[in-house]
Structures are given as C-alpha cells and as structure tokens.
Design an enzyme around this catalytic site. Structure first.
Site, PDB file in Angstrom:
ATOM      1  CB  SER A 125     -75.210 -90.465 -27.663  1.00 18.10           C
ATOM      2  OG  SER A 125     -75.393 -90.839 -26.347  1.00 18.10           O
ATOM      3  CG  HIS A 146     -71.760 -87.209 -29.294  1.00 16.54           C
ATOM      4  ND1 HIS A 146     -72.017 -88.006 -30.373  1.00 16.54           N
ATOM      5  CD2 HIS A 146     -71.905 -88.001 -28.203  1.00 16.54           C
ATOM      6  CE1 HIS A 146     -72.291 -89.233 -29.953  1.00 16.54           C
ATOM      7  NE2 HIS A 146     -72.233 -89.250 -28.651  1.00 16.54           N
ATOM      8  CD  GLU A 158     -70.978 -87.220 -33.970  1.00 14.23           C
ATOM      9  OE1 GLU A 158     -70.919 -88.028 -34.880  1.00 14.23           O
ATOM     10  OE2 GLU A 158     -71.939 -87.180 -33.172  1.00 14.23           O
ATOM     11  CG  ASN A 196     -74.357 -93.155 -32.318  1.00 16.08           C
ATOM     12  OD1 ASN A 196     -73.568 -94.095 -32.382  1.00 16.08           O
ATOM     13  ND2 ASN A 196     -74.531 -92.440 -31.218  1.00 16.08           N
TER      14      ASN A 196
END
Ligand code: NAD
Length: 504
Positions: A125, A146, A158, A196
């Site tokens: 991540s 991801h 992702e 994120n």
C-alpha cells in the site's frame, strides 16, 4: 501471462496468507485460477484456507453462494509449505509484511525459481514499486496490484507502474483484475498511489478543525455525512485506527520530502501516543467503552421565516432556485438578483452568504456564512458561522433563516471555508495535482475514490458541480488565513480556470 484471454487461467501463487493474501486467493480462485497459497509462518496458509472454508460456508447457509461453487473454489486453493512447490506459477501476488527489504528478498528468491515470463505483482500500500524492483534481473515484470480491504467486497484495484514496469505487464494485470470482477485503474508509483494520497485531506482538514477547536467531532462528521460520505472523518479514523492512519500520513509526508501539504497532525500524534487508537482500543476521538454515551447533534431549532418583506436572494444555481421556491410557497416577498457576485440571502439587517472561502468577520458586521452542499438538500446538516462582530440578534436571525429553509444549522467558529467547502476543495486540489503529475487520469481518480474508499462522488465530479475558480478562491482564502504551503493551488486547477474563461 496473457490475462485478456479469458480461457487461459494463469496459475497464481499468493505469498502471505494474512487478511489480504487470503482475500486475494479467494477472488483469484473464484475467477477460476488454480491458486497456491504460501506463508512463511508454518500452518498459516492452511489455517487461512480453513477460515475461508468457514466464511464461504456462511455464504452457502445464507443462500448467497451455491455449495458446489464454494467446494470448487476451495478445491482450487492449495496451501504449499515451500515456495518451490509453486515454481510453475505464471503470476505471483505478494501480500507479505509491509517492509521493502522483506519484499525485495522474496522477489530475488522467486526469480531463481519461476519462469522468466512469470509476472510479479505486489499488494503493497505504500512502498515504491520502482524501489522494490531494484536489483531484479527482470524488473520490468514487477507491478503493483493494490487491492482494498476486504478484498472480496472492495471493487478497486490500483495497478501501479514503477519506472521499470513494462506497459504490457501493467496492461495484462489491469485486464486480469477486470476478469476477477474488479475495477482496475492505472497509477504511477508515487507516495500513496491514488487513494491513499487523495484521501489525506479528508482526515487532515478534520484534524486541523478539531485542533483549532472550530467545532466538535460529531458536528464535523454530520456535516460531511450530509454530503453523503458514509462515515465522517472522525468516526472513520477511529475505525481505521489512529496508529494506522497516522503511519500512512507520516509515510506520505516523508516520501514527499516533508512537503507541508501532508504534514501530520499533532492531535493525532497525541491520540496515538496515548493509546487512544479508536474502536480497537475502546477510545479514540469518540469513547467506545461500555456505557459511554455517543455524543449527539444539538436538536434542530425550528423557526418561522424571520421576515416576510425586504428579502433579496443573490446569485443563481440549484440552491437559490430551491430557496426561491420555498420563499414563494411560504408567501415571503423577495427580489432575486441572479447576477450578484455572491450567493445567499439578505434582509435589511443581515447578509447570509454561501462561503466562497472568506470568513464572515472579514466581510462585515452583519454577515453570516454557510457551507456548500453537493447533494440534494432536505433536512441537511449545514455548518454556518456569524461574523465575530455580529450582534446576538443578527446571529439569531441567520440561524432562523437556515432553520426555516429546512436545514439543521450547526454553528461553528468563523474560519475560512467552514467544513465541507474546505474539505472538498482540498480533496479536489490533491486529485488535480495527482492528474497534473501523471499519477492517474481524471476518470481513474473518480473511480478510485468511489470504489477504494466509498466516496459519494469522485473529486472531479465535485469539481464539475462547482468550478475551478470557486475551488481556487477557497484555497486562496485558506492560504491567506493560514499561510504556508498547505493550501497552494494545483497548477492543473489554474489551467482549468483559465480554460473556463474561453477565447472571448
Ligand atoms: P497480515 O499481517 O495480515 O499478513 C501478512 C502475512 O504475511 C502474515 O501471515 C505473515 O506471516 C506473512 N509473511 C510475512 N513475511 C513473509 C515472507 N517473507 N514470506 C512469506 N510470508 C510472509 O498483513 P495484511 O494486512 O494482509 O497486509 C499484507 C500486505 O498488503 C502489506 O503489504 C499491506 O501493506 C498490504 N495491504 C494491506 C491492507 C489492509 O487493509 N490490511 C490493504 C491494502 C494493502
């Protein structure tokens, strides 16, 4: 590995049988792939399969999956005691501990074991895919894949390309993720990838508002849920855990060479230091101890329209159209200046203005500001603030207008851009920078935020409902209030504002 040929089901090796690895093994097997599952902890892979057995069994009991499908799925997942036992794999998905050296060591070990065409996909991540590929004989085969937790439920993947990643490999993994029922988006390997990174302001602005004592957690959460976020930032951070949330913020901050845009919060640091990690520790921003009383919003005061004449609406758009209709239905006489340079309502004793970033106090003594909305409005919680120079009567009038217009007004401190405008402007700005830097596309950012963290809209959906200049005005006002780097405007956003001026 050729993923877009749906008849070919690459043999998948999942390394790491923790929460993510088990979920990845499940979705790969569900899509028909033979899956080997390996974990360095003895018995962990076997126990992950047993847990899958139990959880999928519940789905059968509830009638959500057929017993024979579950049996076939589970038969496709084979725990292995040694990596060598899965040397014929054509795709390895790694979901081990989040440490660069451990991941690098694993890939180096695997390079000696599997075929040169085997694709390496990391579920990291936060670790750079470029850095992870360094030292491999075939760094072009390494890509980020991801997934989001819980893997079987969350739609987003992702697909992260580092500097070495071959476009063909990224595309193969993109189509493979699609064939697993996921929505894939391409991302460049930059700190936080898409989700994120773009999500940081959702937490950061809430923490800043709390630290400045502008309002309470329950009001903050209610204001953002009023624009259809499933969870407010305070309850969401309590759920994620402040230790995890703080660690991600810190890693994005450090990876961006301490760019003040991402500076972590002292308040959150204090929560972490004190062990107030959220739900899991029984207390975070809220108290989860048995018997603790969850704070409630103050009851919405009901009010009649404070005036029946001398009223003027200013500006245009859906909100002013709705207000005009309400005033007409209630028999309130009003004029409407659609071309005004601000949006809201005025009486001889009050200007009630939709925030454009400026504080009520900077606009005058008889002024109150109220927040933006991006969702259809009815009984909506709405932040508002009177000028610090406003009389009690003026503030009471402002609140009464908002109540009479059907809101649940929540008074907050008079600071720039209140809650929703401030938060959404920062989310849009972060997404704009991500697009500017080629991390993702506009569509990719929208998809990622809606599917990776369940946002009610993508950042560019909000932008379409607002305007680039409107966002810039809010950011400039915040910058004027706070100074520093945090609220600097994305160059991409400036270009959008210039483009909107047209060629006239
Ligand atoms: P976890 O702790 O639940 O599982 C990790 C597993 O990997 C453990 O069972 C551990 O024994 C095993 N392991 C550790 N080092 C190993 C090695 N060298 N070889 C083989 N097995 C090894 O962790 P998790 O939450 O499943 O996270 C795994 C990865 O997924 C991390 O990179 C994490 O950043 C990423 N991720 C996690 C989430 C999340 O919400 N948990 C979401 C997206 C991505």
């Amino acid at each position: 590995m050729s993923a877009n040929n749906s008849t070919l089901k690459p043999a998948v090796l999942v390394v790491g049988a923790g929460i993510m690895g088990a979920g990845i093994a499940q979705v790969a097997a569900q899509a028909g792939h033979p899956v080997h599952l390996y974990d360095m902890r003895e018995g962990a892979a076997q126990s992950a399969v047993e847990k899958l057995h139990a959880s999928l069994g519940t789905l059968v009991t509830k009638g959500k999956m057929a017993a024979q499908d579950v049996a076939a799925l589970l038969a496709r997942i084979v725990p292995v005691a040694r990596l060598q036992d899965a040397a014929d794999s054509t795709l390895v998905v790694e979901a081990i501990v989040e440490q660069l050296e451990a991941k690098r060591a694993l890939w180096l070990q695997l390079e000696d074991m599997v075929d040169a065409t085997c694709v390496f996909a990391s579920n990291t991540s936060s670790i750079s895919i470029t850095a992870m590929a360094q030292g491999l004989r075939h760094p072009e085969r390494l890509v980020g894949m991801h997934f989001f937790n819980p893997v079987p439920l969350m739609k987003l993947v992702e697909v992260v390309s580092g500097l070495h990643t071959a476009a063909q490999v990224a595309n193969d993994v993109f189509f493979l993720a699609q064939s697993w029922g996921k929505v894939a988006v391409h991302a460049r390997s930059t700190p936080g990838f898409i989700v994120n990174r773009i999500a940081r302001p959702y937490y950061a602005e809430a923490l800043a508002l709390l630290q400045e004592q502008c309002t309470s957690p329950v009001v903050l959460d209610a204001c953002l849920k009023a624009i259809d976020f499933r969870m407010g930032p305070c309850e969401l951070m309590d759920l994620i855990g402040h230790d995890t949330n703080f660690a991600v913020t810190q890693s994005v901050y450090q990876a961006n060479f301490f760019d003040k845009r991402y500076v972590p919060s002292l308040l959150q640091r204090e929560l972490v230091d004190g062990g107030l990690l959220g739900r899991k520790s029984g207390r975070g921003i809220y108290d989860y101890a048995e018997g603790a009383v969850k704070p409630q919003l103050a009851a919405a005061p009901t009010a009649d329209f404070p005036a029946r004449s001398g009223v003027q609406l200013h500006g245009s758009g859906a909100r002013m159209d709705a207000w005009a209709q309400q005033l007409t239905s209630a028999g309130v006489a009003f004029a409407h200046d659609r071309g005004a340079d601000w949006t809201g309502l005025s009486t001889p004793t009050l200007q009630l203005r939709q925030t454009d970033g400026l504080t009520a106090s900077s606009l005058g003594a008889h002024v109150a500001v109220f927040d933006l909305a991006f969702a259809p409005e009815s009984s909506r919680v709405l932040a508002w603030a009177p000028s610090v120079r406003a009389s009690a009567a003026c503030a009471t009038e402002a609140q009464a207008w908002l109540s009479a217009l059907g809101y649940q007004p929540q008074q907050v401190a008079d600071q720039s851009a209140l809650v929703v405008a401030r938060t959404v402007a920062m989310l849009i700005n972060e997404a704009a920078d991500a697009v500017q830097q080629g991390v993702c596309t506009v569509d990719g950012a929208n998809q990622a935020m809606k599917l990776g963290v369940n946002y009610p809209a993508g950042p560019f959906d909000w932008l379409a409902a607002w305007s680039a200049q409107g966002v810039i005005d809010v950011l400039n006002a915040l910058d004027a209030q706070y100074g520093g780097e945090r609220y600097r405007v994305s160059p991409w956003l400036r270009q959008q504002a210039w483009a909107a001026l047209g060629s006239a």
